[in-house]
Design a protein around this motif. Sequence first.
Motif, PDB file in Angstrom:
ATOM      1  N   MET A  59      26.904  43.723  59.760  1.00 25.26           N
ATOM      2  CA  MET A  59      27.285  43.899  58.409  1.00 25.26           C
ATOM      3  C   MET A  59      27.846  45.308  58.110  1.00 25.26           C
ATOM      4  SD  MET A  59      26.091  41.720  56.278  1.00 25.26           S
ATOM      5  CE  MET A  59      25.872  42.500  54.877  1.00 25.26           C
ATOM      6  N   THR A  60      27.575  46.185  59.262  1.00 27.26           N
ATOM      7  CA  THR A  60      28.773  47.527  59.151  1.00 27.26           C
ATOM      8  C   THR A  60      30.050  47.135  59.140  1.00 27.26           C
ATOM      9  OG1 THR A  60      27.011  48.832  60.105  1.00 27.26           O
ATOM     10  CG2 THR A  60      29.133  49.544  60.320  1.00 27.26           C
ATOM     11  N   ILE A  62      31.514  44.064  58.061  1.00 30.41           N
ATOM     12  CA  ILE A  62      32.002  43.520  56.839  1.00 30.41           C
ATOM     13  C   ILE A  62      32.013  44.541  55.999  1.00 30.41           C
ATOM     14  CG2 ILE A  62      30.999  41.855  55.322  1.00 30.41           C
ATOM     15  CD1 ILE A  62      29.328  40.430  57.574  1.00 30.41           C
ATOM     16  N   ARG A  63      31.063  45.273  55.705  1.00 27.39           N
ATOM     17  CA  ARG A  63      31.102  46.254  54.571  1.00 27.39           C
ATOM     18  C   ARG A  63      32.549  47.190  54.925  1.00 27.39           C
ATOM     19  NH1 ARG A  63      25.453  46.730  55.361  1.00 27.39           N
ATOM     20  NH2 ARG A  63      25.633  48.321  56.982  1.00 27.39           N
ATOM     21  N   GLN A  66      35.430  45.373  53.568  1.00 27.85           N
ATOM     22  CA  GLN A  66      35.524  45.203  52.290  1.00 27.85           C
ATOM     23  C   GLN A  66      35.779  46.499  51.573  1.00 27.85           C
ATOM     24  OE1 GLN A  66      31.275  44.207  51.523  1.00 27.85           O
ATOM     25  NE2 GLN A  66      31.745  41.987  51.402  1.00 27.85           N
ATOM     26  N   ALA A  67      35.284  47.420  51.955  1.00 22.46           N
ATOM     27  CA  ALA A  67      35.877  48.937  51.964  1.00 22.46           C
ATOM     28  C   ALA A  67      37.523  49.149  51.871  1.00 22.46           C
ATOM     29  CB  ALA A  67      34.986  50.031  52.189  1.00 22.46           C
TER      30      ALA A  67
END
Length: 153
Positions: A59-60, A62-63, A66-67
Amino acid sequence: MASYNKSVVDGKIAMWKKKEDEHREKQLINPFSEWEGSSHRKVLDKNDPEYARPVAGTMTDIRGKQAGKMVSREVQELLHVIERIGTVQENGSVVVLFGNLFEVYNKISNKLVGMLMRARKQKLVHFEGEMLWQRRDDHVPITLLVTAEEARK
């Protein structure tokens, strides 16, 4: 007392055992882990392309991606604003004063200085100084080094 189906209990045990094994594996590669047995973890090397990067697929990760996309879109918006309000010079470059850009862009986003620094790091704009400050640096010219369309590609 309720009677439990042995296969249901075995399934729960297996699920928790799997979670435990996954956690142990993560701790063994965690450079800050104090678990015994983590001595076989990979030695950190600053030249490694994975150094200081999250584990792929987490998730890190993926985030972070996205950022990164969001910041790229905001840099693109900044370049469009500079093109729109800037003055075209004799050599064809577009220049805008920081104070004028601040007045216009502040209505769009409160991250102007950070986006300018990001754009400069990517060699999309040029300005003098380490950091620009409202009022003090209002007269500092910001030069667009590429068009917004070229930067998008």
